[in-house]
Design an enzyme around this catalytic site. Sequence first.
Site, mmCIF file in Angstrom:
data_model
loop_
_atom_site.group_PDB
_atom_site.id
_atom_site.type_symbol
_atom_site.label_atom_id
_atom_site.label_comp_id
_atom_site.label_asym_id
_atom_site.label_seq_id
_atom_site.Cartn_x
_atom_site.Cartn_y
_atom_site.Cartn_z
ATOM 1 N N ASP A 122 -9.118 74.733 102.309
ATOM 2 C CA ASP A 122 -8.311 74.891 103.522
ATOM 3 C C ASP A 122 -6.951 74.221 103.441
ATOM 4 O O ASP A 122 -6.271 74.082 104.461
ATOM 5 C CB ASP A 122 -9.088 74.350 104.733
ATOM 6 C CG ASP A 122 -10.165 75.313 105.179
ATOM 7 O OD1 ASP A 122 -9.909 76.530 105.159
ATOM 8 O OD2 ASP A 122 -11.259 74.853 105.548
ATOM 9 N N ASP A 152 -11.680 83.876 105.315
ATOM 10 C CA ASP A 152 -10.648 82.956 105.815
ATOM 11 C C ASP A 152 -9.710 82.485 104.696
ATOM 12 O O ASP A 152 -8.563 82.143 104.922
ATOM 13 C CB ASP A 152 -11.276 81.702 106.421
ATOM 14 C CG ASP A 152 -12.587 81.916 107.140
ATOM 15 O OD1 ASP A 152 -13.315 82.849 106.793
ATOM 16 O OD2 ASP A 152 -12.888 81.130 108.043
HETATM 17 N N1 GLY Z 1 -11.812 78.787 108.698
HETATM 18 C C1 GLY Z 1 -12.846 78.515 109.632
HETATM 19 C C2 GLY Z 1 -12.817 79.316 110.870
HETATM 20 O O1 GLY Z 1 -12.092 80.261 111.035
HETATM 21 O O2 GLY Z 1 -13.580 78.964 111.733
#
Ligand code: GLY
Length: 373
Positions: free
Chosen positions: A91, A150
Amino acid sequence: MSSVIEKGLKRSIEQSEFMAASLMDQPDRLPKTTEKDGTLVTSDTHWWCSGFFSGTLWMLYEATGNETLKKYAENYTMRIEKEQYALDTHDLGFMMNCSFGNGYRITGNENYKKILLQSARSLATRYNENIGVIRSWDNKPKWMYPVIIDNLMNLELLENAYKLSQDSLFDKIANSHATITITNHFRPDYSSCHVVDYDTITNKALKMDTHQGYSSTSAWARGQAWGLYGYTMMYRETGKPEYLEQARKVARFIKNHPNLPSDKVPYWDFDAPDIPNTPRDASAAAVMASALIELSQLDKSEEASAWFDLAEAQIRSLSSPDYLAEFGTNGGFILKHSVGNLNKNSEVDVPLSYADYYYVEALLRLKKLQNEN
Ligand code: GLY
């Protein structure tokens, strides 16, 4: 639409100043969500959302020139400086590009650039060149090599680092991840699953699965939003027609879905079995709206106006009292009614910092277009 945009921006500034002031005495904490009674809940710097609030402050500073917002943006950005070395998270794009990336774009601060490049190098360590994608989580033994939809969003950090350094490895990794994700994450109707597990021996996709969606065959709303935004962004960065095509296919899936409500703010999963008695996800609507505005400019086909109309409808809904918080409420967050992870009963029907970030980005994209026309 002008009055909607101005109202949304005014509230965003008021709420963000209020929130920033409220955490100045906790220099290592970042806004995360609220308790049911509206009390602010904070995170440490390593939480995947630690860069969204400073990113929101930077965008609002850029739009207003308000020096107080700049001071807050600098403060909240530097809180997460040490994360540039984090090797255990995919992330880093969300965390560092939304914060330092906006900060560098707006101020040209060379220290921010160094931090961005180090962050991109850290993220690149999670790339497996045999499989061709960046690994998501490390500590979920249920999967061998999980990759979530994501993760497309984190490619923007790599493309930014490529532009800043001319190191083509960043661009190569981003393109490989995006291209392989088209093959393995999408179904014939162009919805995507949340998780694909890869086999580290054959280097092939093993199975489609989910973590935050209703099921492995359902369309988790925010996952569809990440896919739409991810391919729109990758087309902007690379000009590759296959990314534009993928973004258009995802946009069509969303726009034409029979379970998309009339206010265009999706339920948390398009296939949730208890629709309409299940939570909406304002964060998904905000991410979709921001992506659709950009897609409407990049797509030169006759569908472009449909993307723009859908985005405007979403922004109108998010700017109504149903979703837009009153000043001084909602822990200082701008939007109400998002869903983090319903399966774990975590962050259900609450404010979330990424809903606010993409809402503000969408408002400013709309405003820019209005000023140009
Ligand atoms: N990347 C985690 C979410 O969208 O909850």
